[in-house]
Design a protein around this motif. Structure first.
Motif, PDB file in Angstrom:
ATOM      1  N   LYS A   1      -9.580  26.100  -8.176  1.00  0.00           N
ATOM      2  CA  LYS A   1      -9.046  26.411  -6.844  1.00  0.00           C
ATOM      3  C   LYS A   1      -7.539  26.613  -6.852  1.00  0.00           C
ATOM      4  CE  LYS A   1     -10.540  24.187  -3.195  1.00  0.00           C
ATOM      5  NZ  LYS A   1     -11.007  23.173  -2.234  1.00  0.00           N
TER       6      LYS A   1
ATOM      7  N   ALA B   1     -15.427  26.243  -1.470  1.00  0.00           N
ATOM      8  CA  ALA B   1     -15.551  25.397  -0.279  1.00  0.00           C
ATOM      9  C   ALA B   1     -16.172  24.061  -0.687  1.00  0.00           C
ATOM     10  CB  ALA B   1     -16.425  26.084   0.763  1.00  0.00           C
ATOM     11  N   ASP B   2     -15.978  23.032   0.139  1.00  0.00           N
ATOM     12  CA  ASP B   2     -16.594  21.741  -0.140  1.00  0.00           C
ATOM     13  C   ASP B   2     -16.966  21.049   1.158  1.00  0.00           C
ATOM     14  OD1 ASP B   2     -14.319  19.948   0.748  1.00  0.00           O
ATOM     15  OD2 ASP B   2     -13.319  21.046  -0.848  1.00  0.00           O
TER      16      ASP B   2
ATOM     17  N   TRP C   1     -19.570  21.137  -3.819  1.00  0.00           N
ATOM     18  CA  TRP C   1     -18.735  22.333  -3.893  1.00  0.00           C
ATOM     19  C   TRP C   1     -19.589  23.586  -3.941  1.00  0.00           C
ATOM     20  CZ3 TRP C   1     -17.431  17.922  -6.695  1.00  0.00           C
ATOM     21  CH2 TRP C   1     -16.182  17.371  -6.413  1.00  0.00           C
TER      22      TRP C   1
ATOM     23  N   ASP D   1     -16.946  30.210  -2.482  1.00  0.00           N
ATOM     24  CA  ASP D   1     -16.691  30.849  -1.198  1.00  0.00           C
ATOM     25  C   ASP D   1     -16.238  32.294  -1.435  1.00  0.00           C
ATOM     26  OD1 ASP D   1     -16.652  30.862   1.553  1.00  0.00           O
ATOM     27  OD2 ASP D   1     -14.599  30.125   1.705  1.00  0.00           O
TER      28      ASP D   1
END
Length: 104
Positions: free
Chosen positions: A62, A70-71, A87, A90
């Motif tokens: 990231k 995303a998480d 996770w 995205d």
């Protein structure tokens, strides 16, 4: 080219807005991205026998490589109940195939 399984390789990222760029991944970060690609919409957690450094590989993906991930927090039971992150990619990310243009 190196014969190592997780040697440097280019990946094309396509964001939700349609922006495209190429990143070079290797080692455990490349492995973690491949795990997220395999998991699809289910995503992955560190509790799935992926190892104690899983969160560090995701952080590098990231923050060092700029890969949209995303998480969400979710609860878990067991000997030490609590919560952990799940996770998800995205973005669309794929290894560059032969003949694809690579722009770093």
């Amino acid at each position: 080219m190196s014969l190592k399984k997780w040697a440097k390789a280019p990946y094309v990222i396509t964001t939700a807005t349609g922006d495209r760029r190429t990143v070079i991944l290797n080692g455990r970060v490349r492995w973690a991205i491949e795990e997220l690609r395999k998991a699809g919409h289910e995503g992955r957690t560190g509790r799935e026998a992926l190892g104690p450094r899983w969160a560090a590989y995701i952080w590098d993906a990231k923050h060092v490589h700029g890969i949209p991930i995303a998480d969400v927090w979710e609860p878990h039971e067991g000997e030490h109940p609590g919560r952990h992150k799940r996770w998800f990619l995205d973005c669309e990310i794929h290894p560059c195939g032969a003949g694809q243009e690579v722009r770093a």
